[in-house]
Design a protein around this motif. Structure first.
Motif, PDB file in Angstrom:
ATOM      1  N   PRO A 282     -37.203  -9.384   0.667  1.00 11.49           N
ATOM      2  CA  PRO A 282     -38.604  -9.580   0.301  1.00 11.49           C
ATOM      3  C   PRO A 282     -39.276 -10.531   1.293  1.00 11.49           C
ATOM      4  CG  PRO A 282     -37.187 -10.900  -1.118  1.00 11.49           C
ATOM      5  CD  PRO A 282     -36.274 -10.073  -0.259  1.00 11.49           C
ATOM      6  N   ALA A 283     -40.602 -10.517   1.342  1.00  5.43           N
ATOM      7  CA  ALA A 283     -41.332 -11.434   2.220  1.00  5.43           C
ATOM      8  C   ALA A 283     -41.274 -12.829   1.608  1.00  5.43           C
ATOM      9  CB  ALA A 283     -42.774 -10.981   2.377  1.00  5.43           C
ATOM     10  N   ARG A 284     -40.699 -13.775   2.352  1.00  6.71           N
ATOM     11  CA  ARG A 284     -40.502 -15.128   1.817  1.00  6.71           C
ATOM     12  C   ARG A 284     -40.559 -16.131   2.957  1.00  6.71           C
ATOM     13  NH1 ARG A 284     -37.770 -17.805  -2.356  1.00  6.71           N
ATOM     14  NH2 ARG A 284     -39.073 -19.665  -2.404  1.00  6.71           N
ATOM     15  N   GLN A 285     -41.147 -17.290   2.709  1.00  4.14           N
ATOM     16  CA  GLN A 285     -41.213 -18.332   3.734  1.00  4.14           C
ATOM     17  C   GLN A 285     -40.848 -19.670   3.102  1.00  4.14           C
ATOM     18  OE1 GLN A 285     -45.102 -19.786   5.149  1.00  4.14           O
ATOM     19  NE2 GLN A 285     -44.366 -19.484   7.240  1.00  4.14           N
ATOM     20  N   VAL A 286     -39.904 -20.390   3.716  1.00  2.00           N
ATOM     21  CA  VAL A 286     -39.541 -21.730   3.239  1.00  2.00           C
ATOM     22  C   VAL A 286     -39.538 -22.678   4.441  1.00  2.00           C
ATOM     23  CG1 VAL A 286     -38.110 -20.842   1.358  1.00  2.00           C
ATOM     24  CG2 VAL A 286     -37.020 -21.405   3.542  1.00  2.00           C
ATOM     25  N   ILE A 287     -39.756 -23.985   4.184  1.00  2.00           N
ATOM     26  CA  ILE A 287     -39.705 -24.982   5.259  1.00  2.00           C
ATOM     27  C   ILE A 287     -38.494 -25.883   5.031  1.00  2.00           C
ATOM     28  CG2 ILE A 287     -40.945 -26.800   6.503  1.00  2.00           C
ATOM     29  CD1 ILE A 287     -43.552 -25.741   5.276  1.00  2.00           C
TER      30      ILE A 287
ATOM     31  N   PHE B 258     -23.441 -26.095   1.856  1.00  2.00           N
ATOM     32  CA  PHE B 258     -24.503 -26.999   2.311  1.00  2.00           C
ATOM     33  C   PHE B 258     -25.768 -26.684   1.537  1.00  2.00           C
ATOM     34  CE2 PHE B 258     -28.379 -27.057   4.854  1.00  2.00           C
ATOM     35  CZ  PHE B 258     -28.463 -28.381   5.237  1.00  2.00           C
ATOM     36  N   THR B 259     -26.398 -27.704   0.973  1.00  2.00           N
ATOM     37  CA  THR B 259     -27.648 -27.508   0.241  1.00  2.00           C
ATOM     38  C   THR B 259     -28.682 -28.506   0.744  1.00  2.00           C
ATOM     39  OG1 THR B 259     -26.359 -26.933  -1.716  1.00  2.00           O
ATOM     40  CG2 THR B 259     -28.691 -27.339  -2.059  1.00  2.00           C
ATOM     41  N   SER B 260     -29.903 -28.035   0.966  1.00  2.00           N
ATOM     42  CA  SER B 260     -30.981 -28.940   1.372  1.00  2.00           C
ATOM     43  C   SER B 260     -32.221 -28.655   0.538  1.00  2.00           C
ATOM     44  CB  SER B 260     -31.311 -28.735   2.858  1.00  2.00           C
ATOM     45  OG  SER B 260     -32.499 -29.433   3.195  1.00  2.00           O
ATOM     46  N   LYS B 261     -32.910 -29.727   0.169  1.00  2.00           N
ATOM     47  CA  LYS B 261     -34.217 -29.539  -0.456  1.00  2.00           C
ATOM     48  C   LYS B 261     -35.174 -28.998   0.593  1.00  2.00           C
ATOM     49  CE  LYS B 261     -34.194 -32.871  -4.221  1.00  2.00           C
ATOM     50  NZ  LYS B 261     -34.780 -34.107  -4.776  1.00  2.00           N
ATOM     51  N   LEU B 262     -36.214 -28.317   0.146  1.00  2.00           N
ATOM     52  CA  LEU B 262     -37.211 -27.771   1.064  1.00  2.00           C
ATOM     53  C   LEU B 262     -38.414 -28.706   1.137  1.00  2.00           C
ATOM     54  CD1 LEU B 262     -37.108 -24.063  -0.160  1.00  2.00           C
ATOM     55  CD2 LEU B 262     -35.988 -25.008   1.865  1.00  2.00           C
ATOM     56  N   VAL B 263     -39.180 -28.585   2.225  1.00  2.00           N
ATOM     57  CA  VAL B 263     -40.427 -29.345   2.346  1.00  2.00           C
ATOM     58  C   VAL B 263     -41.480 -28.626   1.506  1.00  2.00           C
ATOM     59  CG1 VAL B 263     -42.222 -30.123   3.938  1.00  2.00           C
ATOM     60  CG2 VAL B 263     -39.827 -30.116   4.671  1.00  2.00           C
ATOM     61  N   ASP B 264     -42.144 -29.386   0.666  1.00  2.00           N
ATOM     62  CA  ASP B 264     -43.172 -28.809  -0.197  1.00  2.00           C
ATOM     63  C   ASP B 264     -44.491 -28.818   0.564  1.00  2.00           C
ATOM     64  OD1 ASP B 264     -44.611 -27.850  -2.282  1.00  2.00           O
ATOM     65  OD2 ASP B 264     -44.706 -29.742  -3.386  1.00  2.00           O
ATOM     66  N   GLY B 265     -44.902 -27.690   1.065  1.00  2.00           N
ATOM     67  CA  GLY B 265     -46.153 -27.631   1.831  1.00  2.00           C
ATOM     68  C   GLY B 265     -46.341 -26.234   2.404  1.00  2.00           C
ATOM     69  N   ARG B 266     -47.501 -26.030   3.012  1.00  2.00           N
ATOM     70  CA  ARG B 266     -47.785 -24.725   3.628  1.00  2.00           C
ATOM     71  C   ARG B 266     -47.650 -24.838   5.131  1.00  2.00           C
ATOM     72  NH1 ARG B 266     -49.601 -20.283   1.486  1.00  2.00           N
ATOM     73  NH2 ARG B 266     -50.659 -19.558   3.346  1.00  2.00           N
ATOM     74  N   PHE B 267     -46.826 -23.967   5.689  1.00  2.00           N
ATOM     75  CA  PHE B 267     -46.658 -23.954   7.141  1.00  2.00           C
ATOM     76  C   PHE B 267     -47.899 -23.299   7.746  1.00  2.00           C
ATOM     77  CE2 PHE B 267     -44.492 -22.938  11.193  1.00  2.00           C
ATOM     78  CZ  PHE B 267     -43.829 -24.146  11.384  1.00  2.00           C
ATOM     79  N   PRO B 268     -48.402 -23.813   8.896  1.00  2.00           N
ATOM     80  CA  PRO B 268     -49.619 -23.213   9.472  1.00  2.00           C
ATOM     81  C   PRO B 268     -49.426 -21.736   9.825  1.00  2.00           C
ATOM     82  CG  PRO B 268     -48.651 -24.871  10.946  1.00  2.00           C
ATOM     83  CD  PRO B 268     -47.896 -24.936   9.670  1.00  2.00           C
TER      84      PRO B 268
END
Length: 367
Positions: A190-195, A233-243
């Protein structure tokens, strides 16, 4: 709680998880590693509340199952300095753990395992398998363009995107942009974007080897997780909108030149020695059959380099931060590089002449 194991069996998982140990924390327990013994299996967990690393190994359990937390840095230093293949014996009592190996005996203070923070359970809503070498290539091709401590916090990380059979990595600090994509026909995503935050990205690079073994990747609403046979390995994501980087991709480039990557890299490296240390500016003069590269600094020192090229267009002069261009040339694997230019005020697009897997945009500098 009493168990023993060979030094080599402990050292590898200890090194794996130590990257997530918090160095300067107000919470003392974040400087410790959680040891969880169940039967003949030992699970090591480290976290700084943003990242969590888990690794496993086998032990000879001579007591009851249990959990303790041991100071990470001290334990790692002790293990590294003990002779190869030595046998380590752990015996946990009250607020300390006794570690013995041959004639060496150590007593380390422990903290209650009940206070050790756990990243909450979550389910990934996007899952895929990828070769370690592919995931590493995806990240190494773009990671140098991430911002570092920018107030626009969403730039201090990398955008990982999935769509159809493609996975993309995108990083930008506002002055340059790097995009790499990998296609895999077995994927339907699916279309998905994470930072993913900067620290998480650098940790992934440390963990992955360029080998053709698969890892499982999970993307959730707040976390990314990578699971391998040796670690999780687990990392939290940055909460925000990538440009929306697609809007800044230059489309008016009508001047293309291709040259040998290594030759260009050497010439730019030499010229950069005499560039301004703060701004790292170099001037590129494109003439019909010659590329003239000049750099100078406040001490009135000057470097001039020339490179034969084929440039059948009007003459063009453009300035760049030479470090940005050198970073790109180091990341490109092709032998030849392709530059697409428009004018002195427009960004340049740089890519490998053959692969087309990664694309880089560098803004010009006024010199």
């Amino acid at each position: 709680m009493k168990f023993s194991l060979n030094r080599e069996l402990l050292l590898k998982p200890l090194l794996l998880v130590s990257g997530a140990v918090e160095r300067k924390s107000t919470l003392p327990i974040l400087g410790n590693i959680l040891f969880d013994v169940k039967g003949q299996s030992l699970t090591l967990t480290a976290t700084d509340l943003e990242l969590e690393m888990v690794a496993h190994t086998e032990v000879d359990n001579q007591g009851e199952d249990g959990k303790i937390t041991i100071p990470a840095r001290k334990l790692l230093d002790i293990c590294k300095s003990l002779p190869e293949n030595s046998m380590l014996n752990f015996n946990a009592e009250d607020d300390s753990v006794k570690l013995s190996s041959g004639r060496s005996k150590y007593s380390l203070s422990t903290l209650s395992a009940d206070d050790f923070p756990n990243i909450e359970e979550w389910k990934g809503d996007v899952e895929f398998r990828l070769l370690k070498s592919e995931l590493l290539r995806l990240i190494e091709s773009t990671h140098f363009s991430m911002a570092n401590q920018d107030v626009r916090y969403y730039l201090n990380g990398m955008s990982i995107e999935s769509e159809g059979n493609e996975i993309r990595s995108v990083a930008t600090d506002g002055h340059r942009l790097a995009i790499c994509k990998i296609s895999n026909n077995s994927l339907t995503l699916p279309a998905r974007q994470v930072i993913v935050p900067r620290k998480g990205i650098l940790e992934i690079i440390r963990l992955l080897a360029p080998v053709d073994e698969e890892v499982q990747v999970y993307l959730g609403s707040n976390h990314i997780r990578i699971i391998d046979t040796e670690f999780s390995f687990t990392s939290k994501l940055v909460d925000g909108r990538f440009p929306d980087y697609r809007r800044v991709l230059p489309r008016n480039g009508d001047k293309v030149f291709v040259t040998d990557k290594e030759h260009l890299r050497q010439v730019l490296s030499r010229a950069s020695i005499l560039s301004n240390e703060k701004f790292k500016g170099v001037r590129l003069n494109f003439l019909n059959s010659l590329l003239k590269i000049t750099a100078n600094n406040p001490e009135q020192e000057q470097a001039e380099e020339e490179l034969e090229i084929d440039f059948p267009y009007e003459e063009l002069e453009i300035g760049f931060n030479v470090s940005y261009v050198l970073d790109v040339l180091s990341a490109i694997k092709d032998e030849k590089v392709k530059f697409t230019l428009a004018d002195a005020n427009s960004s340049v697009v740089i890519e490998g002449a053959d692969s087309g897997e990664a694309l880089y945009v560098v803004m010009p500098m006024r010199l």
